[in-house]
Design a protein around this motif. Structure first.
Motif, PDB file in Angstrom:
ATOM      1  N   ASP A 104       7.995  14.336   7.396  1.00  0.00           N
ATOM      2  CA  ASP A 104       9.188  14.801   6.696  1.00  0.00           C
ATOM      3  C   ASP A 104       9.213  16.316   6.497  1.00  0.00           C
ATOM      4  O   ASP A 104      10.270  16.955   6.646  1.00  0.00           O
ATOM      5  CB  ASP A 104       9.290  14.114   5.325  1.00  0.00           C
ATOM      6  CG  ASP A 104       9.544  12.624   5.469  1.00  0.00           C
ATOM      7  OD1 ASP A 104      10.113  12.209   6.487  1.00  0.00           O
ATOM      8  OD2 ASP A 104       9.153  11.872   4.550  1.00  0.00           O
ATOM      9  N   HIS A 105       8.063  16.902   6.160  1.00  0.00           N
ATOM     10  CA  HIS A 105       8.059  18.304   5.732  1.00  0.00           C
ATOM     11  C   HIS A 105       7.395  19.260   6.720  1.00  0.00           C
ATOM     12  O   HIS A 105       7.576  20.478   6.593  1.00  0.00           O
ATOM     13  CB  HIS A 105       7.353  18.427   4.376  1.00  0.00           C
ATOM     14  CG  HIS A 105       7.963  17.570   3.309  1.00  0.00           C
ATOM     15  ND1 HIS A 105       9.269  17.703   2.900  1.00  0.00           N
ATOM     16  CD2 HIS A 105       7.450  16.534   2.587  1.00  0.00           C
ATOM     17  CE1 HIS A 105       9.533  16.811   1.963  1.00  0.00           C
ATOM     18  NE2 HIS A 105       8.454  16.087   1.754  1.00  0.00           N
ATOM     19  N   ASN A 163      -1.076   6.033  10.765  1.00  0.00           N
ATOM     20  CA  ASN A 163      -1.584   6.940   9.739  1.00  0.00           C
ATOM     21  C   ASN A 163      -0.853   8.283   9.782  1.00  0.00           C
ATOM     22  O   ASN A 163      -0.615   8.902   8.747  1.00  0.00           O
ATOM     23  CB  ASN A 163      -3.082   7.153   9.936  1.00  0.00           C
ATOM     24  CG  ASN A 163      -3.895   5.909   9.636  1.00  0.00           C
ATOM     25  OD1 ASN A 163      -3.434   5.019   8.920  1.00  0.00           O
ATOM     26  ND2 ASN A 163      -5.082   5.827  10.194  1.00  0.00           N
ATOM     27  N   ARG A 189       0.834  -1.182   0.000  1.00  0.00           N
ATOM     28  CA  ARG A 189       0.000   0.000   0.000  1.00  0.00           C
ATOM     29  C   ARG A 189       0.880   1.247   0.000  1.00  0.00           C
ATOM     30  O   ARG A 189       1.884   1.315   0.694  1.00  0.00           O
ATOM     31  CB  ARG A 189      -0.901   0.016   1.230  1.00  0.00           C
ATOM     32  CG  ARG A 189      -1.917  -1.094   1.266  1.00  0.00           C
ATOM     33  CD  ARG A 189      -2.957  -0.783   2.333  1.00  0.00           C
ATOM     34  NE  ARG A 189      -2.349  -0.605   3.639  1.00  0.00           N
ATOM     35  CZ  ARG A 189      -2.156  -1.587   4.500  1.00  0.00           C
ATOM     36  NH1 ARG A 189      -2.519  -2.813   4.185  1.00  0.00           N
ATOM     37  NH2 ARG A 189      -1.607  -1.351   5.683  1.00  0.00           N
ATOM     38  N   GLU A 190       0.460   2.233  -0.763  1.00  0.00           N
ATOM     39  CA  GLU A 190       1.182   3.498  -0.793  1.00  0.00           C
ATOM     40  C   GLU A 190       0.796   4.325   0.435  1.00  0.00           C
ATOM     41  O   GLU A 190      -0.379   4.447   0.766  1.00  0.00           O
ATOM     42  CB  GLU A 190       0.852   4.259  -2.070  1.00  0.00           C
ATOM     43  CG  GLU A 190       1.383   3.605  -3.336  1.00  0.00           C
ATOM     44  CD  GLU A 190       2.905   3.541  -3.373  1.00  0.00           C
ATOM     45  OE1 GLU A 190       3.539   4.445  -2.789  1.00  0.00           O
ATOM     46  OE2 GLU A 190       3.448   2.608  -3.963  1.00  0.00           O
ATOM     47  N   THR A 191       1.777   4.861   1.120  1.00  0.00           N
ATOM     48  CA  THR A 191       1.526   5.688   2.297  1.00  0.00           C
ATOM     49  C   THR A 191       2.268   7.011   2.141  1.00  0.00           C
ATOM     50  O   THR A 191       3.206   7.127   1.358  1.00  0.00           O
ATOM     51  CB  THR A 191       1.996   4.988   3.580  1.00  0.00           C
ATOM     52  OG1 THR A 191       3.394   4.651   3.450  1.00  0.00           O
ATOM     53  CG2 THR A 191       1.191   3.722   3.829  1.00  0.00           C
ATOM     54  N   SER A 192       1.828   8.008   2.902  1.00  0.00           N
ATOM     55  CA  SER A 192       2.428   9.336   2.816  1.00  0.00           C
ATOM     56  C   SER A 192       3.182   9.648   4.101  1.00  0.00           C
ATOM     57  O   SER A 192       2.670   9.430   5.200  1.00  0.00           O
ATOM     58  CB  SER A 192       1.349  10.390   2.573  1.00  0.00           C
ATOM     59  OG  SER A 192       1.900  11.687   2.619  1.00  0.00           O
ATOM     60  N   THR A 193       4.389  10.172   3.963  1.00  0.00           N
ATOM     61  CA  THR A 193       5.193  10.581   5.114  1.00  0.00           C
ATOM     62  C   THR A 193       5.443  12.094   5.108  1.00  0.00           C
ATOM     63  O   THR A 193       6.320  12.579   5.806  1.00  0.00           O
ATOM     64  CB  THR A 193       6.550   9.844   5.102  1.00  0.00           C
ATOM     65  OG1 THR A 193       7.272  10.208   3.915  1.00  0.00           O
ATOM     66  CG2 THR A 193       6.356   8.338   5.138  1.00  0.00           C
ATOM     67  N   ASP A 194       4.649  12.823   4.300  1.00  0.00           N
ATOM     68  CA  ASP A 194       4.859  14.268   4.171  1.00  0.00           C
ATOM     69  C   ASP A 194       4.699  14.981   5.506  1.00  0.00           C
ATOM     70  O   ASP A 194       5.419  15.954   5.791  1.00  0.00           O
ATOM     71  CB  ASP A 194       3.876  14.853   3.149  1.00  0.00           C
ATOM     72  CG  ASP A 194       4.209  14.416   1.726  1.00  0.00           C
ATOM     73  OD1 ASP A 194       5.354  13.964   1.514  1.00  0.00           O
ATOM     74  OD2 ASP A 194       3.342  14.519   0.842  1.00  0.00           O
ATOM     75  N   TRP A 195       3.729  14.544   6.326  1.00  0.00           N
ATOM     76  CA  TRP A 195       3.479  15.221   7.602  1.00  0.00           C
ATOM     77  C   TRP A 195       4.728  15.210   8.475  1.00  0.00           C
ATOM     78  O   TRP A 195       5.101  16.228   9.045  1.00  0.00           O
ATOM     79  CB  TRP A 195       2.322  14.533   8.316  1.00  0.00           C
ATOM     80  CG  TRP A 195       2.026  15.110   9.668  1.00  0.00           C
ATOM     81  CD1 TRP A 195       1.359  16.272   9.941  1.00  0.00           C
ATOM     82  CD2 TRP A 195       2.406  14.553  10.924  1.00  0.00           C
ATOM     83  NE1 TRP A 195       1.299  16.467  11.302  1.00  0.00           N
ATOM     84  CE2 TRP A 195       1.924  15.428  11.935  1.00  0.00           C
ATOM     85  CE3 TRP A 195       3.089  13.399  11.305  1.00  0.00           C
ATOM     86  CZ2 TRP A 195       2.118  15.182  13.294  1.00  0.00           C
ATOM     87  CZ3 TRP A 195       3.275  13.150  12.653  1.00  0.00           C
ATOM     88  CH2 TRP A 195       2.798  14.030  13.626  1.00  0.00           C
ATOM     89  N   GLY A 253       2.671   7.533   8.287  1.00  0.00           N
ATOM     90  CA  GLY A 253       2.718   6.833   7.007  1.00  0.00           C
ATOM     91  C   GLY A 253       3.300   5.439   7.088  1.00  0.00           C
ATOM     92  O   GLY A 253       3.994   5.004   6.166  1.00  0.00           O
TER      93      GLY A 253
END
Length: 255
Positions: free
Chosen positions: A89-90, A158, A81-87, A161
């Motif tokens: 990392d950025h 969540n 599954r694709e997950t986001s780590t923007d929260w 990510g």
């Protein structure tokens, strides 16, 4: 890989192998039936039938192995599954100030980075062909966030990510690293005379420490759960702590 994803990948491989084997068996059975019928009617000689049978006898063992190798070497994108780590990392790592770090992680960013440096020998993992390993900073942040908030493993996953099993593993890994690397260095009895003098200056003569305990709620163990029920009626572990005149831990005991 999450356990559910691993199980799904294994089941896909097993199911594919079953289909291939069943296809080979069906082809062989159909060819044998066709050969018997033609021999009964005398349509072709045995030599002609052998030639035709060898050309239509389904996939060979080598072909089966090649097909299975293709299944096993499928790229990870088919089952991950694709997950986001923007929260993390950025936003958290680059934008948050010390007040936000203190409110959410119970420590300032400088303290956090120092903690990561101390724990790095035990928490730094190597990248693999399947995935990039979590950084030490992210692993520590996940553990601190879970310990500092009432959020569930799924909620923390969540946020960062990652999967909830990764959150559980990070908490255990960081706790183990702290116990092995920091506990012997940080939690020590210290200089007893200095501590006694410190308490005396505060109006408590001949005092070597302040001791207290607390109950930490836990899930009921699979066995002997009744032994963990405290006097208030819920299941917990007891933590006893001793601090010096500056509030620093000098001894802890959990049991």
């Amino acid at each position: 890989m999450e356990p559910a994803q691993l199980n799904a990948a294994v089941m896909n491989i097993v199911n594919t192998s079953r289909v291939l084997v069943q296809f080979m068996l069906n082809q062989n059975l159909q060819n044998q039936v066709r050969r018997r019928r033609r021999l009964q009617h005398g349509d072709k000689s045995d030599e002609d039938m052998d030639t035709e049978f060898s050309q239509t006898a389904g996939p060979s063992a080598l072909e089966i192995m090649v097909l299975m190798g293709q299944v096993l070497s499928m790229e990870r994108r088919f089952w991950a599954r694709e997950t986001s780590t923007d929260w993390w990392d950025h936003i958290v790592f680059q934008v948050w100030d010390d007040s936000q770090w203190l409110r959410n992680f119970r420590m300032r960013k400088g303290t956090f980075m120092k903690l990561c440096d101390l724990l790095s020998p035990a928490l730094k993992h190597q990248n693999t062909k399947m995935r990039v390993a979590l950084t030490v900073e992210k692993r520590v942040a996940i553990a601190l966030w879970k310990l500092a908030t009432p959020d569930s493993y799924q909620s923390v996953g969540n946020q960062f990510g990652v999967g909830k099993s990764t959150v559980g593993a990070a908490v255990m890994q960081v706790a183990k690293a702290i116990t092995e690397l920091l506990l012997p260095k940080i939690v020590t009895l210290g200089n007893v005379h200095v501590i006694v003098d410190g308490f005396a200056a505060m109006g408590f003569p001949n005092c070597g420490g302040v001791i207290d305990g607390t109950h930490i709620p836990i899930l009921a163990p699979d066995h002997q759960g009744s032994q963990y029920i405290n006097r208030k009626g819920y299941i917990s572990m007891v933590l006893q702590a001793l601090v010096d005149h500056k509030g620093r831990f000098t001894n802890i005991n959990v049991g």
